[in-house]
Design a protein around this motif. Structure first.
Motif, PDB file in Angstrom:
ATOM      1  N   GLY A   1      24.332  -7.730 102.643  1.00 28.32           N
ATOM      2  CA  GLY A   1      22.992  -8.091 102.200  1.00 28.32           C
ATOM      3  C   GLY A   1      22.068  -8.388 103.357  1.00 28.32           C
ATOM      4  N   PRO A   2      20.815  -8.710 103.077  1.00 30.41           N
ATOM      5  CA  PRO A   2      19.831  -8.993 104.120  1.00 30.41           C
ATOM      6  C   PRO A   2      20.318 -10.092 105.056  1.00 30.41           C
ATOM      7  CG  PRO A   2      18.757  -8.800 101.985  1.00 30.41           C
ATOM      8  CD  PRO A   2      20.234  -8.796 101.721  1.00 30.41           C
ATOM      9  N   GLY A   3      20.085  -9.900 106.343  1.00 28.01           N
ATOM     10  CA  GLY A   3      20.485 -10.877 107.335  1.00 28.01           C
ATOM     11  C   GLY A   3      21.872 -10.674 107.894  1.00 28.01           C
ATOM     12  N   ASP A   4      22.674  -9.812 107.259  1.00 24.41           N
ATOM     13  CA  ASP A   4      24.038  -9.585 107.715  1.00 24.41           C
ATOM     14  C   ASP A   4      24.078  -8.616 108.894  1.00 24.41           C
ATOM     15  OD1 ASP A   4      25.117 -11.205 105.767  1.00 24.41           O
ATOM     16  OD2 ASP A   4      25.602  -9.554 104.399  1.00 24.41           O
ATOM     17  N   SER A   5      25.198  -8.634 109.588  1.00 25.50           N
ATOM     18  CA  SER A   5      25.536  -7.581 110.538  1.00 25.50           C
ATOM     19  C   SER A   5      26.763  -6.858 109.998  1.00 25.50           C
ATOM     20  CB  SER A   5      25.821  -8.157 111.924  1.00 25.50           C
ATOM     21  OG  SER A   5      26.869  -9.103 111.875  1.00 25.50           O
ATOM     22  N   VAL A   6      26.737  -5.522 110.065  1.00 22.40           N
ATOM     23  CA  VAL A   6      27.817  -4.707 109.524  1.00 22.40           C
ATOM     24  C   VAL A   6      28.221  -3.682 110.571  1.00 22.40           C
ATOM     25  CG1 VAL A   6      28.473  -3.032 107.754  1.00 22.40           C
ATOM     26  CG2 VAL A   6      27.063  -4.997 107.137  1.00 22.40           C
ATOM     27  N   ALA A   7      29.517  -3.550 110.814  1.00 20.85           N
ATOM     28  CA  ALA A   7      30.043  -2.490 111.667  1.00 20.85           C
ATOM     29  C   ALA A   7      30.882  -1.553 110.814  1.00 20.85           C
ATOM     30  CB  ALA A   7      30.889  -3.069 112.799  1.00 20.85           C
ATOM     31  N   VAL A   8      30.723  -0.257 111.032  1.00 21.78           N
ATOM     32  CA  VAL A   8      31.472   0.756 110.287  1.00 21.78           C
ATOM     33  C   VAL A   8      32.247   1.598 111.294  1.00 21.78           C
ATOM     34  CG1 VAL A   8      31.338   2.730 108.728  1.00 21.78           C
ATOM     35  CG2 VAL A   8      29.736   0.815 108.458  1.00 21.78           C
ATOM     36  N   ILE A   9      33.571   1.615 111.147  1.00 27.87           N
ATOM     37  CA  ILE A   9      34.430   2.393 112.039  1.00 27.87           C
ATOM     38  C   ILE A   9      34.806   3.685 111.340  1.00 27.87           C
ATOM     39  CG2 ILE A   9      36.586   2.414 113.337  1.00 27.87           C
ATOM     40  CD1 ILE A   9      36.473  -0.639 113.398  1.00 27.87           C
ATOM     41  N   GLY A  10      34.341   4.800 111.893  1.00 28.38           N
ATOM     42  CA  GLY A  10      34.583   6.105 111.295  1.00 28.38           C
ATOM     43  C   GLY A  10      33.354   6.582 110.553  1.00 28.38           C
ATOM     44  N   CYS A  11      32.691   7.619 111.051  1.00 31.87           N
ATOM     45  CA  CYS A  11      31.392   8.026 110.497  1.00 31.87           C
ATOM     46  C   CYS A  11      31.433   9.425 109.904  1.00 31.87           C
ATOM     47  CB  CYS A  11      30.312   7.910 111.573  1.00 31.87           C
ATOM     48  SG  CYS A  11      30.115   6.222 112.198  1.00 31.87           S
ATOM     49  N   GLY A  12      32.453   9.676 109.095  1.00 29.78           N
ATOM     50  CA  GLY A  12      32.466  10.871 108.262  1.00 29.78           C
ATOM     51  C   GLY A  12      31.710  10.595 106.979  1.00 29.78           C
ATOM     52  N   GLY A  13      32.081  11.306 105.899  1.00 30.97           N
ATOM     53  CA  GLY A  13      31.359  11.146 104.640  1.00 30.97           C
ATOM     54  C   GLY A  13      31.430   9.735 104.088  1.00 30.97           C
ATOM     55  N   VAL A  14      32.617   9.125 104.095  1.00 31.01           N
ATOM     56  CA  VAL A  14      32.768   7.777 103.546  1.00 31.01           C
ATOM     57  C   VAL A  14      32.079   6.760 104.454  1.00 31.01           C
ATOM     58  CG1 VAL A  14      34.426   5.980 102.936  1.00 31.01           C
ATOM     59  CG2 VAL A  14      34.889   8.351 102.316  1.00 31.01           C
ATOM     60  N   GLY A  15      32.310   6.859 105.765  1.00 31.23           N
ATOM     61  CA  GLY A  15      31.692   5.911 106.684  1.00 31.23           C
ATOM     62  C   GLY A  15      30.184   5.957 106.653  1.00 31.23           C
ATOM     63  N   ASN A  16      29.628   7.157 106.601  1.00 26.46           N
ATOM     64  CA  ASN A  16      28.175   7.257 106.510  1.00 26.46           C
ATOM     65  C   ASN A  16      27.661   6.804 105.150  1.00 26.46           C
ATOM     66  OD1 ASN A  16      26.982   8.143 109.052  1.00 26.46           O
ATOM     67  ND2 ASN A  16      28.263   9.957 108.820  1.00 26.46           N
ATOM     68  N   GLY A  17      28.494   6.932 104.118  1.00 20.03           N
ATOM     69  CA  GLY A  17      28.144   6.323 102.841  1.00 20.03           C
ATOM     70  C   GLY A  17      28.021   4.821 102.971  1.00 20.03           C
ATOM     71  N   SER A  18      28.944   4.210 103.729  1.00 18.20           N
ATOM     72  CA  SER A  18      28.879   2.766 103.955  1.00 18.20           C
ATOM     73  C   SER A  18      27.624   2.387 104.727  1.00 18.20           C
ATOM     74  CB  SER A  18      30.120   2.294 104.723  1.00 18.20           C
ATOM     75  OG  SER A  18      31.286   2.436 103.951  1.00 18.20           O
ATOM     76  N   ILE A  19      27.274   3.194 105.701  1.00 16.78           N
ATOM     77  CA  ILE A  19      26.056   2.928 106.471  1.00 16.78           C
ATOM     78  C   ILE A  19      24.829   3.046 105.572  1.00 16.78           C
ATOM     79  CG2 ILE A  19      24.592   3.872 108.312  1.00 16.78           C
ATOM     80  CD1 ILE A  19      27.273   4.546 109.770  1.00 16.78           C
ATOM     81  N   ALA A  20      24.786   4.085 104.748  1.00 10.86           N
ATOM     82  CA  ALA A  20      23.665   4.239 103.814  1.00 10.86           C
ATOM     83  C   ALA A  20      23.606   3.067 102.845  1.00 10.86           C
ATOM     84  CB  ALA A  20      23.792   5.554 103.053  1.00 10.86           C
ATOM     85  N   GLY A  21      24.773   2.599 102.376  1.00 11.94           N
ATOM     86  CA  GLY A  21      24.801   1.454 101.467  1.00 11.94           C
ATOM     87  C   GLY A  21      24.319   0.188 102.136  1.00 11.94           C
ATOM     88  N   ALA A  22      24.742  -0.043 103.374  1.00  8.45           N
ATOM     89  CA  ALA A  22      24.297  -1.226 104.108  1.00  8.45           C
ATOM     90  C   ALA A  22      22.794  -1.182 104.336  1.00  8.45           C
ATOM     91  CB  ALA A  22      25.047  -1.322 105.431  1.00  8.45           C
ATOM     92  N   HIS A  23      22.291  -0.007 104.668  1.00  9.64           N
ATOM     93  CA  HIS A  23      20.840   0.142 104.871  1.00  9.64           C
ATOM     94  C   HIS A  23      20.095  -0.124 103.570  1.00  9.64           C
ATOM     95  CE1 HIS A  23      17.142   1.668 106.628  1.00  9.64           C
ATOM     96  NE2 HIS A  23      17.006   2.481 105.604  1.00  9.64           N
ATOM     97  N   LEU A  24      20.617   0.405 102.475  1.00 11.00           N
ATOM     98  CA  LEU A  24      20.010   0.198 101.171  1.00 11.00           C
ATOM     99  C   LEU A  24      19.976  -1.281 100.812  1.00 11.00           C
ATOM    100  CD1 LEU A  24      18.926   1.930  98.741  1.00 11.00           C
ATOM    101  CD2 LEU A  24      21.252   1.840  97.824  1.00 11.00           C
ATOM    102  N   ALA A  25      21.010  -2.026 101.243  1.00 10.56           N
ATOM    103  CA  ALA A  25      21.106  -3.451 100.922  1.00 10.56           C
ATOM    104  C   ALA A  25      20.265  -4.336 101.843  1.00 10.56           C
ATOM    105  CB  ALA A  25      22.573  -3.892 100.989  1.00 10.56           C
ATOM    106  N   GLY A  26      19.594  -3.729 102.807  1.00 10.84           N
ATOM    107  CA  GLY A  26      18.722  -4.501 103.679  1.00 10.84           C
ATOM    108  C   GLY A  26      19.405  -5.162 104.858  1.00 10.84           C
ATOM    109  N   VAL A  27      20.580  -4.656 105.237  1.00 11.27           N
ATOM    110  CA  VAL A  27      21.303  -5.227 106.373  1.00 11.27           C
ATOM    111  C   VAL A  27      20.474  -5.064 107.649  1.00 11.27           C
ATOM    112  CG1 VAL A  27      23.352  -4.938 107.823  1.00 11.27           C
ATOM    113  CG2 VAL A  27      23.563  -4.888 105.326  1.00 11.27           C
ATOM    114  N   ARG A  28      20.416  -6.131 108.467  1.00 13.34           N
ATOM    115  CA  ARG A  28      19.543  -6.116 109.644  1.00 13.34           C
ATOM    116  C   ARG A  28      20.135  -5.364 110.822  1.00 13.34           C
ATOM    117  NH1 ARG A  28      21.443  -9.741 113.446  1.00 13.34           N
ATOM    118  NH2 ARG A  28      22.990 -11.233 112.676  1.00 13.34           N
ATOM    119  N   LYS A  29      21.460  -5.387 110.964  1.00 16.69           N
ATOM    120  CA  LYS A  29      22.105  -4.739 112.108  1.00 16.69           C
ATOM    121  C   LYS A  29      23.296  -3.949 111.609  1.00 16.69           C
ATOM    122  CE  LYS A  29      22.115  -6.746 116.071  1.00 16.69           C
ATOM    123  NZ  LYS A  29      22.369  -7.679 117.197  1.00 16.69           N
ATOM    124  N   ILE A  30      23.253  -2.627 111.808  1.00 20.62           N
ATOM    125  CA  ILE A  30      24.311  -1.733 111.346  1.00 20.62           C
ATOM    126  C   ILE A  30      24.852  -0.996 112.558  1.00 20.62           C
ATOM    127  CG2 ILE A  30      24.933   0.153 109.804  1.00 20.62           C
ATOM    128  CD1 ILE A  30      22.415  -0.544 108.155  1.00 20.62           C
TER     129      ILE A  30
END
Length: 360
Positions: A177-206
């Protein structure tokens, strides 16, 4: 019964074959879906390689968008002509998880009862209960989730597996959610889905972590604010440096091997969360000092299908896509004919595509 063409894996490591398959008319609770698009997912390759089971022959494909062709007796929620995305966890509504209000953990998900077969009567094992690399497929009606028919099938069908798993790992399982920091290890289809989800949720640092510069470029397109090439940098140290020395609030392992899970464990903040969404192989083992597990607190979670509820999440994410807030089209690298699935596997293994999509 209908004769259609489909992609079948006949044995471990053997190239797939495009062959005739027989699709029964839908029985009670079942639906036949005319497939319009089906993404080529790593899970299909795992099936071909015997990494899921040895129940050959497999009818591959499961990231499906299409139109309901016919339904069987007792089906009320979908009808012929409905545009649907197929899901592989159609909840039963009556198991102990469903009764406790946790249907995303359903222990008795539903699939079609009748088998699809080869012309000689050999039953096929449909990938994840779907078998979408075919002109038509037979599923349980509960696997059909209606979405806005204005959506492009090649795009929205990806919600059926990898993209949904990634988005859900960040939003549903990880609670980003907003204000969080999120790291995603592995940037294939699933990992980039996680990045898109974090961005959608308003995460400040991805923070996106991978060894492939092209995949890190993809990650930026989905909302990564920082990237780490794990070939050149120590993952744990790099994530800590980008989070004021603390580690990320949420670290998502979209690879699913002991090395990346260990990195995720130590790259999180004290009392932070690790989410495993990459799928390990059966032979993998993890070793961590139990004192570190105790001392760091927080949560270690696994994400099944992004802990999604298809009837809730698929229409919502389709609408967010229409609003321009979720760039699902960026996941589609190419559209291919049914005969090119084996070539798509080779491109996937080479890291040359984010998603190939079979378009009918």
């Amino acid at each position: 019964m209908t004769e259609v063409r489909g992609v079948v894996a006949t044995g471990k490591g053997k190239p797939v074959e495009v062959t005739t398959i027989h699709v029964p008319d839908p029985g009670p609770g079942e639906a036949v879906v005319r497939v319009q698009a089906c993404g080529v997912c790593h899970t299909d390759l795992h099936y071909r390689e015997g990494g899921i089971s040895d129940e050959y022959p497999f009818l591959l494909g499961h990231e499906v968008a299409g139109v309901v062709d016919a339904v069987g007796e007792g089906v009320q929620d979908v009808a012929a002509g409905d545009f649907v995305v197929l899901n592989w966890r159609a909840v039963c509504g009556s198991c102990r998880a469903c009764r406790r209000g946790r249907p995303q953990y359903c222990f008795d998900t539903r699939n079609a009862t009748q088998p699809m077969t080869l012309p000689d009567g050999t039953p096929l094992s449909p990938a994840l209960g779907i078998g979408g690399f075919a002109e038509k497929t037979l599923v349980h009606a509960g696997q059909c989730t209606k979405v806005d028919p204005a959506a492009r099938p090649a795009v929205v069908g990806l919600l059926g597996c990898g993209v949904m798993a990634g988005i859900g790992a960040a939003v549903n399982t990880g609670g980003a959610g907003p204000g969080d920091s999120v790291a995603v290890i592995g940037c294939g289809g699933v990992g980039n889905g996680s990045i898109a989800g974090a961005h959608l949720a308003g995460v400040r640092k991805i923070i996106a972590v991978d060894t492939d510069p092209a995949k890190l470029d993809w990650a930026r397109r989905f909302g990564a604010t920082h990237t780490v090439n794990a070939t050149d940098h120590d993952t744990v140290q790099a994530v800590r440096e980008l989070t004021d020395g603390n580690g990320a609030d949420l670290v998502i392992d979209a690879v699913g091997v002991p090395q990346t899970y260990t990195q995720a464990f130590y790259a999180r903040d004290l009392a932070g969360t690790v989410v495993l969404v990459g799928v390990p192989s059966p032979d993998m083992r993890l070793e961590l000092p139990l004192l570190d597990v105790f001392a760091r607190g927080g949560a270690l979670k696994s994400s099944w299908y992004g802990d999604c509820l298809p009837e809730r999440d698929f229409p919502m994410l389709t609408e967010l896509h229409h609003q321009g807030r979720l760039p699902l089209e960026e996941f589609v690298t190419e559209e291919i004919p049914l005969d090119d699935v084996e070539g798509a596997f080779e491109k996937m293994q080479a890291g040359a595509v984010l998603r190939s999509v079979v378009a009918f």
